[in-house]
Write an enzyme that holds these catalytic residues in place. Sequence first.
Site, PDB file in Angstrom:
ATOM      1  N   SER A  29      63.755  39.612  19.798  1.00 25.55           N
ATOM      2  CA  SER A  29      64.570  40.420  18.873  1.00 25.55           C
ATOM      3  C   SER A  29      65.037  39.602  17.675  1.00 25.55           C
ATOM      4  CB  SER A  29      65.756  41.067  19.587  1.00 25.55           C
ATOM      5  OG  SER A  29      66.470  40.131  20.353  1.00 25.55           O
ATOM      6  N   HIS A  61      61.785  41.927  27.615  1.00 23.60           N
ATOM      7  CA  HIS A  61      62.981  41.485  26.874  1.00 23.60           C
ATOM      8  C   HIS A  61      64.158  42.388  27.295  1.00 23.60           C
ATOM      9  CE1 HIS A  61      65.312  39.523  23.878  1.00 23.60           C
ATOM     10  NE2 HIS A  61      64.866  40.098  22.769  1.00 23.60           N
ATOM     11  N   HIS A  74      62.605  33.173  32.840  1.00 30.39           N
ATOM     12  CA  HIS A  74      62.959  33.029  31.426  1.00 30.39           C
ATOM     13  C   HIS A  74      61.958  32.121  30.731  1.00 30.39           C
ATOM     14  CE1 HIS A  74      65.352  32.518  27.780  1.00 30.39           C
ATOM     15  NE2 HIS A  74      65.927  33.657  28.150  1.00 30.39           N
ATOM     16  N   ARG A  78      74.873  33.301  31.568  1.00 32.16           N
ATOM     17  CA  ARG A  78      75.342  34.661  31.248  1.00 32.16           C
ATOM     18  C   ARG A  78      75.322  35.540  32.501  1.00 32.16           C
ATOM     19  NH1 ARG A  78      71.122  36.151  26.721  1.00 32.16           N
ATOM     20  NH2 ARG A  78      69.813  35.454  28.440  1.00 32.16           N
ATOM     21  N   ASP A 103      69.936  39.866  32.583  1.00 36.70           N
ATOM     22  CA  ASP A 103      69.699  41.269  32.930  1.00 36.70           C
ATOM     23  C   ASP A 103      69.786  41.541  34.434  1.00 36.70           C
ATOM     24  OD1 ASP A 103      69.071  42.018  30.215  1.00 36.70           O
ATOM     25  OD2 ASP A 103      67.200  40.923  30.456  1.00 36.70           O
TER      26      ASP A 103
HETATM   27  N1  HAX Z   1      58.374  38.079  38.530  1.00 33.28           N
HETATM   28  C1  HAX Z   1      57.056  37.865  38.772  1.00 33.28           C
HETATM   29  N2  HAX Z   1      56.281  37.017  38.070  1.00 33.28           N
HETATM   30  C2  HAX Z   1      56.891  36.319  37.089  1.00 33.28           C
HETATM   31  C3  HAX Z   1      58.257  36.440  36.806  1.00 33.28           C
HETATM   32  C4  HAX Z   1      59.001  37.385  37.555  1.00 33.28           C
HETATM   33  N3  HAX Z   1      60.296  37.611  37.324  1.00 33.28           N
HETATM   34  N4  HAX Z   1      58.566  35.597  35.795  1.00 33.28           N
HETATM   35  C5  HAX Z   1      57.419  34.976  35.430  1.00 33.28           C
HETATM   36  N5  HAX Z   1      56.405  35.431  36.219  1.00 33.28           N
HETATM   37  C6  HAX Z   1      54.986  35.068  36.107  1.00 33.28           C
HETATM   38  C7  HAX Z   1      54.473  35.443  34.724  1.00 33.28           C
HETATM   39  O1  HAX Z   1      54.178  36.837  34.639  1.00 33.28           O
HETATM   40  C8  HAX Z   1      53.277  34.519  34.578  1.00 33.28           C
HETATM   41  O2  HAX Z   1      52.241  35.064  35.346  1.00 33.28           O
HETATM   42  P1  HAX Z   1      50.694  34.937  34.849  1.00 33.28           P
HETATM   43  O3  HAX Z   1      50.437  33.471  34.723  1.00 33.28           O
HETATM   44  O4  HAX Z   1      49.934  35.613  35.933  1.00 33.28           O
HETATM   45  O5  HAX Z   1      50.624  35.657  33.528  1.00 33.28           O
HETATM   46  C9  HAX Z   1      53.760  33.261  35.293  1.00 33.28           C
HETATM   47  O6  HAX Z   1      54.820  33.675  36.189  1.00 33.28           O
HETATM   48  C10 HAX Z   1      54.298  32.188  34.362  1.00 33.28           C
HETATM   49  O7  HAX Z   1      55.304  32.760  33.564  1.00 33.28           O
HETATM   50  P2  HAX Z   1      56.496  31.846  32.965  1.00 33.28           P
HETATM   51  O8  HAX Z   1      55.875  30.832  32.086  1.00 33.28           O
HETATM   52  O9  HAX Z   1      57.393  31.412  34.057  1.00 33.28           O
HETATM   53  O10 HAX Z   1      57.319  32.916  32.138  1.00 33.28           O
HETATM   54  P3  HAX Z   1      57.060  33.410  30.632  1.00 33.28           P
HETATM   55  O11 HAX Z   1      57.735  32.464  29.728  1.00 33.28           O
HETATM   56  O12 HAX Z   1      55.633  33.722  30.398  1.00 33.28           O
HETATM   57  O13 HAX Z   1      57.845  34.799  30.649  1.00 33.28           O
HETATM   58  C11 HAX Z   1      59.610  36.248  31.171  1.00 33.28           C
HETATM   59  C12 HAX Z   1      59.232  34.859  30.702  1.00 33.28           C
HETATM   60  C13 HAX Z   1      61.105  36.423  31.002  1.00 33.28           C
HETATM   61  C14 HAX Z   1      58.905  37.294  30.292  1.00 33.28           C
HETATM   62  C15 HAX Z   1      59.199  36.417  32.634  1.00 33.28           C
HETATM   63  O14 HAX Z   1      59.939  35.513  33.430  1.00 33.28           O
HETATM   64  C16 HAX Z   1      59.369  37.823  33.159  1.00 33.28           C
HETATM   65  O15 HAX Z   1      58.472  38.650  32.979  1.00 33.28           O
HETATM   66  N6  HAX Z   1      60.546  38.149  33.811  1.00 33.28           N
HETATM   67  C17 HAX Z   1      60.824  39.482  34.264  1.00 33.28           C
HETATM   68  C18 HAX Z   1      61.259  40.372  33.116  1.00 33.28           C
HETATM   69  C19 HAX Z   1      62.634  39.973  32.614  1.00 33.28           C
HETATM   70  O16 HAX Z   1      63.584  39.800  33.381  1.00 33.28           O
HETATM   71  N7  HAX Z   1      62.791  39.863  31.291  1.00 33.28           N
HETATM   72  C20 HAX Z   1      64.075  39.542  30.656  1.00 33.28           C
HETATM   73  C21 HAX Z   1      64.161  38.089  30.220  1.00 33.28           C
HETATM   74  C22 HAX Z   1      65.461  37.746  29.579  1.00 33.28           C
HETATM   75  C23 HAX Z   1      65.595  38.477  28.305  1.00 33.28           C
HETATM   76  O17 HAX Z   1      64.902  38.268  27.318  1.00 33.28           O
HETATM   77  N8  HAX Z   1      66.454  39.417  28.264  1.00 33.28           N
HETATM   78  O18 HAX Z   1      66.518  40.229  27.208  1.00 33.28           O
END
Ligand code: HAX
Length: 441
Positions: A242, A272, A319, A328, A374
Site C-alpha cells: 500500500s 496484504h 511476513h 502489533r 492481522d
Molecule cells: N501459510 C502458508 N504458507 C506460507 C505462509 C503462511 N502463512 N507464509 C508464507 N508461506 C509460504 C509462501 O507462500 C511461500 O511458498 P512458495 O515458496 O510455495 O511460494 C513460502 O512460504 C516462502 O514465503 P516467505 O518468503 O516466508 O513469505 P513472503 O515474503 O513470500 O510472503 C506473506 C509474505 C505475508 C505474503 C506470506 O507470509 C503470507 O502469504 N501470509 C499469509 C497472508 C497474510 O497474513 N498476509 C498479511 C501480511 C501482513 C500484512 O501485510 N498485513 O497487511
Amino acid sequence: MDPVKQRLLEVGRPKAEMLKKLIREHGDKVIQQITLDQVLSGMKGINALLTDTSKLDAEEGIRFREHSIPELRANLPKISPDGEPLPEGLFYLMLVGEVPTQQQVDFISTEWSRRAQGIPHHAFDVINALPKSAHPMIQFNTAILAMSTESHFRKAYTDGMDKKDYWDPMYEGVMDLISRLPVIAAYIYRRVYHNEQYIPADPSLDWAGNLAHMMGYESEEVKRLMRLYMVLHADHEGGNVSAHATHLVGSALSNPYYSFSAGMNGLAGPLHGMANQDVMRWLNDLIKELGTNDPSEEQIRDYALNTIEQGRVIPGYGHAVLRKTDPRFMEQLNFANKYIPNAPMIKLVRKIYEVVPDVLLATGKVKNPYPNVDAISGSLLSSYGITEHGIYTVLFGVSRALGVLSSLIWDRMYGSPLERPSSQTLEWFINKADIKPEDLK
Ligand code: HAX
C-alpha cells in the site's frame, strides 16, 4: 499559514536541500550489491526507497520516526493517562518528525473535524450507485477517487505552480482526505450492515473516537480500541504494497486521491490488508468444521496442516520482512488481555498462536512462522460487536492513510522524481547467471 504546515516547512526545506546536495556530491557511491534471487523474489531487501516516516526492523518490528510502539504509548498525547495515544499525534510525529504537544494534537483534531464537513455530495452518490453487495473496499476506493474532484494539487499544478512548492497543495489535499476517510468508512458500514441508519459526526470527538461513534459504538472501550487500531496500522516503512503503490503513483505527480486509491487497491489484496478479513473466514471455518470454538491443540494442528496441504496460506501468519512475532499483534493481545481476557475468540487466537508457528516451521520454507498484525485484529473487533468482517480492511485503510499520505507530502517536499526502474527479460537474467537456458532443463 497553519502551525503544522509552518513547522513542516521549517523542518522540510533544509532536509530537501540536504538531499539535493547528497545526490549531487555523492550520487555515484555504490550502496548495495543485489542478487538475482532478491530481484526475482519480490525485490526483498533491496534498499530502493526513501521513506522517513517509519522503519521496520526484522527482529524488533516497527519504529515510527525512531519511536517504538511502547514509546509512542508513553510519549504521545492521550485523552486519559491510561488510554491509547491519539492517531492525530502519530500523524504529526510522522509528518514533522517531532513528538507533538497536546496543543498541536488538538489543532489537528479540530482541523480534521472542520475539513470533514467538506465532503462533496457526489462521493456519497457514487457509493449509493454501487450494489450493497459490492465489497466495502470497492465502495471505499470508489468514494476516494470521486473525491479527487476537490484536489488542490491538480489545480495548483495546472495553474503553473513552482516545483518547490508542490508539497503545499499536497499537504492541503492530504489533510482534507484524511479528515474525510472516517466519515466515508462509517457511511459504508452503516449502509451495508445497518440498514442505512447513518449517524452524524460529533465534532467534539477525536478522529478515531468519532469513527467509532459514527459506526454506532459509544463505549469508551471501543473508542480506545479504535485509537489503538488506527495507530498500529498507520505505517510499515515504504516497501509494503500500500505504501509503495501510493508512492509510485504519486511519483507521476498524481494527486493524493489517485495516489492513495492505488495504495488501497493494493491493501485489498489477500496477502496484504485483506488478510484481516480472511483470518476471520479461516477461524470461522475452523469453528464450523470442528463444531467448537474451543478446539484442542491437536485439532488446530490438523486443521492448519490441512490448509497447507491444499496449497493455501494460513492468513495472519508470516511476513515479508519481520522474522519475529509482530509487535502489533502483541499490542492488540495485551489490549485484549487487559479488557476482555475471556472472550472466546481471543482464547482461540492464543491457542492458535501456540500451535501454528510449529506447523509453518515444519514446511521448511516459511521464513517467518509467527503471527502478523492481522492474526488478531478481527477477533478483537468482533469481540466488541464489530462482527462484519467486510469492513475490517476499510478500517485498516483509514489508518494506513496516516503514514502513506504523510510520506507523499515528503515526496513532494523532497522533489522526488518520476519512478522508473528498468525491466529485463528472462533470457537477460539467465545470461547474468553465466549459464545457458539448456542448463536449467
Ligand atoms: N501459510 C502458508 N504458507 C506460507 C505462509 C503462511 N502463512 N507464509 C508464507 N508461506 C509460504 C509462501 O507462500 C511461500 O511458498 P512458495 O515458496 O510455495 O511460494 C513460502 O512460504 C516462502 O514465503 P516467505 O518468503 O516466508 O513469505 P513472503 O515474503 O513470500 O510472503 C506473506 C509474505 C505475508 C505474503 C506470506 O507470509 C503470507 O502469504 N501470509 C499469509 C497472508 C497474510 O497474513 N498476509 C498479511 C501480511 C501482513 C500484512 O501485510 N498485513 O497487511
